[in-house]
Design a protein around this motif. Structure first.
Motif, PDB file in Angstrom:
ATOM      1  N   UNK A 190     -26.201  58.965 118.919  1.00  0.00           N
ATOM      2  CA  UNK A 190     -25.562  57.649 119.061  1.00  0.00           C
ATOM      3  C   UNK A 190     -24.697  57.342 117.844  1.00  0.00           C
ATOM      4  N   UNK A 191     -25.211  57.670 116.650  1.00  0.00           N
ATOM      5  CA  UNK A 191     -24.465  57.434 115.414  1.00  0.00           C
ATOM      6  C   UNK A 191     -23.155  58.221 115.447  1.00  0.00           C
ATOM      7  N   UNK A 192     -23.201  59.453 115.910  1.00  0.00           N
ATOM      8  CA  UNK A 192     -21.982  60.276 115.990  1.00  0.00           C
ATOM      9  C   UNK A 192     -20.945  59.628 116.896  1.00  0.00           C
ATOM     10  N   UNK A 193     -21.369  59.080 118.030  1.00  0.00           N
ATOM     11  CA  UNK A 193     -20.449  58.386 118.942  1.00  0.00           C
ATOM     12  C   UNK A 193     -19.873  57.131 118.286  1.00  0.00           C
ATOM     13  N   UNK A 194     -20.730  56.379 117.588  1.00  0.00           N
ATOM     14  CA  UNK A 194     -20.283  55.161 116.917  1.00  0.00           C
ATOM     15  C   UNK A 194     -19.291  55.490 115.801  1.00  0.00           C
ATOM     16  N   UNK A 195     -19.531  56.593 115.093  1.00  0.00           N
ATOM     17  CA  UNK A 195     -18.625  57.022 114.028  1.00  0.00           C
ATOM     18  C   UNK A 195     -17.252  57.336 114.605  1.00  0.00           C
ATOM     19  N   UNK A 196     -17.228  58.043 115.720  1.00  0.00           N
ATOM     20  CA  UNK A 196     -15.941  58.356 116.380  1.00  0.00           C
ATOM     21  C   UNK A 196     -15.191  57.069 116.709  1.00  0.00           C
ATOM     22  N   UNK A 197     -15.904  56.121 117.278  1.00  0.00           N
ATOM     23  CA  UNK A 197     -15.309  54.831 117.668  1.00  0.00           C
ATOM     24  C   UNK A 197     -14.776  54.091 116.434  1.00  0.00           C
ATOM     25  N   UNK A 198     -15.571  54.036 115.376  1.00  0.00           N
ATOM     26  CA  UNK A 198     -15.169  53.307 114.169  1.00  0.00           C
ATOM     27  C   UNK A 198     -14.002  53.982 113.453  1.00  0.00           C
ATOM     28  N   UNK A 199     -13.958  55.313 113.505  1.00  0.00           N
ATOM     29  CA  UNK A 199     -12.825  56.027 112.899  1.00  0.00           C
ATOM     30  C   UNK A 199     -11.541  55.711 113.658  1.00  0.00           C
ATOM     31  N   UNK A 200     -11.649  55.688 114.988  1.00  0.00           N
ATOM     32  CA  UNK A 200     -10.487  55.391 115.826  1.00  0.00           C
ATOM     33  C   UNK A 200      -9.973  53.972 115.542  1.00  0.00           C
ATOM     34  N   UNK A 201     -10.906  53.041 115.302  1.00  0.00           N
ATOM     35  CA  UNK A 201     -10.541  51.650 115.012  1.00  0.00           C
ATOM     36  C   UNK A 201     -10.049  51.474 113.573  1.00  0.00           C
ATOM     37  N   UNK A 202     -10.209  52.512 112.741  1.00  0.00           N
ATOM     38  CA  UNK A 202      -9.747  52.446 111.356  1.00  0.00           C
ATOM     39  C   UNK A 202     -10.673  51.697 110.411  1.00  0.00           C
ATOM     40  N   UNK A 203     -11.935  51.533 110.806  1.00  0.00           N
ATOM     41  CA  UNK A 203     -12.882  50.786 109.967  1.00  0.00           C
ATOM     42  C   UNK A 203     -13.605  51.676 108.964  1.00  0.00           C
ATOM     43  N   UNK A 204     -13.717  52.967 109.279  1.00  0.00           N
ATOM     44  CA  UNK A 204     -14.349  53.898 108.346  1.00  0.00           C
ATOM     45  C   UNK A 204     -13.437  55.102 108.136  1.00  0.00           C
ATOM     46  N   UNK A 205     -13.731  55.853 107.078  1.00  0.00           N
ATOM     47  CA  UNK A 205     -12.957  57.045 106.780  1.00  0.00           C
ATOM     48  C   UNK A 205     -13.904  58.180 106.413  1.00  0.00           C
ATOM     49  N   UNK A 206     -13.350  59.375 106.356  1.00  0.00           N
ATOM     50  CA  UNK A 206     -14.127  60.548 105.982  1.00  0.00           C
ATOM     51  C   UNK A 206     -13.521  61.143 104.715  1.00  0.00           C
ATOM     52  N   UNK A 207     -14.076  60.764 103.543  1.00  0.00           N
ATOM     53  CA  UNK A 207     -13.517  61.261 102.287  1.00  0.00           C
ATOM     54  C   UNK A 207     -13.681  62.770 102.113  1.00  0.00           C
TER      55      UNK A 207
END
Length: 59
Positions: free
Chosen positions: A33-50
């Motif tokens: 579930x976290x992996x799916x939420x991460x995908x969604x949040x990355x698409x929305x521009x709220x999180x990044x992957x340093x």
């Protein structure tokens, strides 16, 4: 609290980027579930992957 909000809270409370497994453990949510939420949040521009497989709140 919604799961998306939980993931964002865990990331904002952390002083370093976290892996999905760490986020899942701290939020008490299934890792898949976290992996799916991460995908969604990355698409929305709220999180990044340093760096690969680590995530942080976008500043």
């Amino acid at each position: 609290m919604e799961k998306v909000e939980l993931v964002l809270k865990v990331l904002s409370d952390s002083d370093k980027p976290l892996r999905p497994g760490e986020i899942a453990e701290k939020a008490g949510i299934d890792k898949k579930e976290v992996s799916e939420l991460i995908k969604q949040l990355k698409k929305e521009g709220k999180i990044e992957s340093p760096k690969r497989c680590y995530y942080a709140i976008k500043k």
